[in-house]
Each structure stands twice: as C-alpha cells, then as structure tokens.
Design an enzyme around this catalytic site. Structure first.
Site, short mmCIF file in Angstrom:
data_model
loop_
_atom_site.label_atom_id
_atom_site.label_comp_id
_atom_site.label_asym_id
_atom_site.label_seq_id
_atom_site.Cartn_x
_atom_site.Cartn_y
_atom_site.Cartn_z
N SER A 40 -22.73 -1.51 -6.77
CA SER A 40 -23.32 -0.23 -6.41
C SER A 40 -24.83 -0.27 -6.62
CB SER A 40 -22.67 0.90 -7.23
OG SER A 40 -23.12 2.16 -6.81
N THR A 41 -25.35 0.50 -7.56
CA THR A 41 -26.79 0.60 -7.77
C THR A 41 -27.40 -0.77 -8.05
OG1 THR A 41 -26.32 2.74 -8.81
CG2 THR A 41 -28.56 1.87 -9.02
N HIS A 67 -21.45 0.51 -2.56
CA HIS A 67 -21.56 1.96 -2.38
C HIS A 67 -22.79 2.29 -1.53
CE1 HIS A 67 -19.22 2.60 -6.40
NE2 HIS A 67 -18.41 2.36 -5.39
N MET A 165 -23.55 2.08 -11.16
CA MET A 165 -23.35 3.24 -12.02
C MET A 165 -21.89 3.67 -12.00
SD MET A 165 -25.47 6.83 -11.73
CE MET A 165 -26.99 5.86 -11.70
N ASP A 168 -16.26 2.83 -11.14
CA ASP A 168 -15.44 2.46 -10.00
C ASP A 168 -15.13 0.97 -10.08
OD1 ASP A 168 -14.09 2.72 -7.58
OD2 ASP A 168 -15.90 2.32 -6.40
#
Length: 231
Positions: A40-41, A67, A165, A168
């Site tokens: 993600s991030t 994401h 973050m 998930d």
C-alpha cells in the site's frame, strides 16, 4: 481466528512489552507455484526496487494488490513493465496467469485467483475480478487475494507483505499459513509505513522479515532459481 487472538493478546500487554515474536518456525517450501504481494503506502517506489530485480526466467506468476484507485494501477503496471524483464500488466477478468508474468489488480476491483478450467492445457491459474464491497476499507483488498490463493494453491503459495498502512493482508496470511504456505514481510526499517507488515509480524505469522533491497533475491531463491538458504 488465530490472528485475532494474537492481536487481542498484544492489546492487553503494556506498550513496552509488545515486542515482536520471533518469526514462527516453518519448513522452507518444497515448491512455490505462485507469489502473492500485498502493498500500500510507499508501494510504487518499493515495487520499483523489487520487480526489476526479478529475472525473466522466473518460474511462477506474481499477483499483486497495490492499494490504488482506478486508472492509476494501469499506469503503474505500464511503468513497471518498462523497467522489468518480466511482463507486467493490469490483470483482466479470466486472464490466465503464466509463469514469469506479473499481474496487478485493477483499482476499484477485487482480485481472486482460481484454478483454471478442468481439462485446460497449460492454464494452471486464472484471475477473477469482482465489484464486491471494500474489505478493510480497501478495494482491491490484499485479504481477498490472499484468501483465494490459500484456497487455490495452499501450501505452494509464497505471500509477501510490503510497506503499507493498516492491516490488510493479515487474515489472508493467516489462511495461507493454516495451509502451510510461506510468508515474507518487509523489514520495519525499510518500510515507508510499517503497518501491514507489522500486523503480520505481531501475529507471529511471518516466516522471514526481509529488507526491501533483499526481497527480490529471496523471492528468486524460494521459487527455485537460486541457492536456497535459510536465514
């Protein structure tokens, strides 16, 4: 359920005592048939370090949930494809997952992996996309992909949880580990945000915590192209 219990136990400990458990003891996989990556991030920059370092001769498909909203994942796939020896694309519905291919879930749709049609030649796994509700406030969600890999590939799955973050991917890794699959998490000091890997680490589900710069080599080793070394 095991992952939830581990999180609950950690929550009752004083902050100073919430040390990460050692990587859980596990046998090295005898055969890996697919690599699943959740990120993600900080993911685009991290993937730019990992995917171009993988050789064109990689023996398994790589499926990725990053994401991102719609349209951005297609641009990401094209940018990574230009830098990589592997073929990188935004995956489409029903697409066969070929060894050496890298398939990124499209923004706004969940990605599942299923066995290919009965009697098909050379189609071991196929991609399925759906418009179901967000999971962990994410769509696509790593948990959706990983849980499908647990069901379709089981112990021959190599899960990789990278910078991001939230948590998930935690429940999906738990499903993969319940079927004796293997999991790598990106090390805290090399993450932009140590959230997703931390959730897996704290639950004791990571087999190896690997610095970003070493992830590609470790994936190559575990998929059978390099000298397999324990850490």
């Amino acid at each position: 359920m095991e992952a939830r219990a581990a999180r609950a136990a950690l929550a009752t400990q004083p902050r100073a005592e919430q040390a990460l458990p050692r990587a859980m003891p596990a046998l090295l996989p005898t055969r890996v048939e697919v690599v699943g990556i959740g990120v993600s991030t900080g993911g685009p920059t991290a993937l730019e370090q990992v995917l171009p370092a993988l050789p064109a001769t990689l023996r398994v498909p790589v499926v990725i949930v990053q994401h991102m909203p719609p349209l951005f994942t297609d641009s990401l796939a094209k940018a990574l494809d230009r830098r990589s020896a592997l073929r990188v694309c935004e995956v489409s519905e029903g697409q066969a997952l070929a060894p050496g291919g890298v398939y990124i879930a499209p923004g706004g749709r969940h990605l599942r992996v299923e066995p290919g049609p009965a009697g098909s030649t050379g189609t071991r796994l196929v991609a399925r996309l759906d418009d179901g509700p967000p999971v962990n406030s994410c769509k696509p969600a790593v948990d959706v992909l990983f849980q499908s890999l647990a069901e379709a590939v089981g112990r021959h799955t190599l899960a990789v949880v990278m910078t991001g973050m939230g948590q998930d991917g935690l429940e999906g890794v738990a499903a993969i580990k319940a079927r004796q699959g293997y999991c790598l998490t990106q090390s805290e000091d090399t993450c932009t945000v140590y959230g997703m890997p931390q959730a897996v680490d704290q639950a004791g589900l990571s087999d190896e915590r690997v610095p970003l710069g070493e992830l590609a080599a470790r994936i190559v080793a575990l998929t059978g192209l390099g000298a397999l070394q324990t850490r």
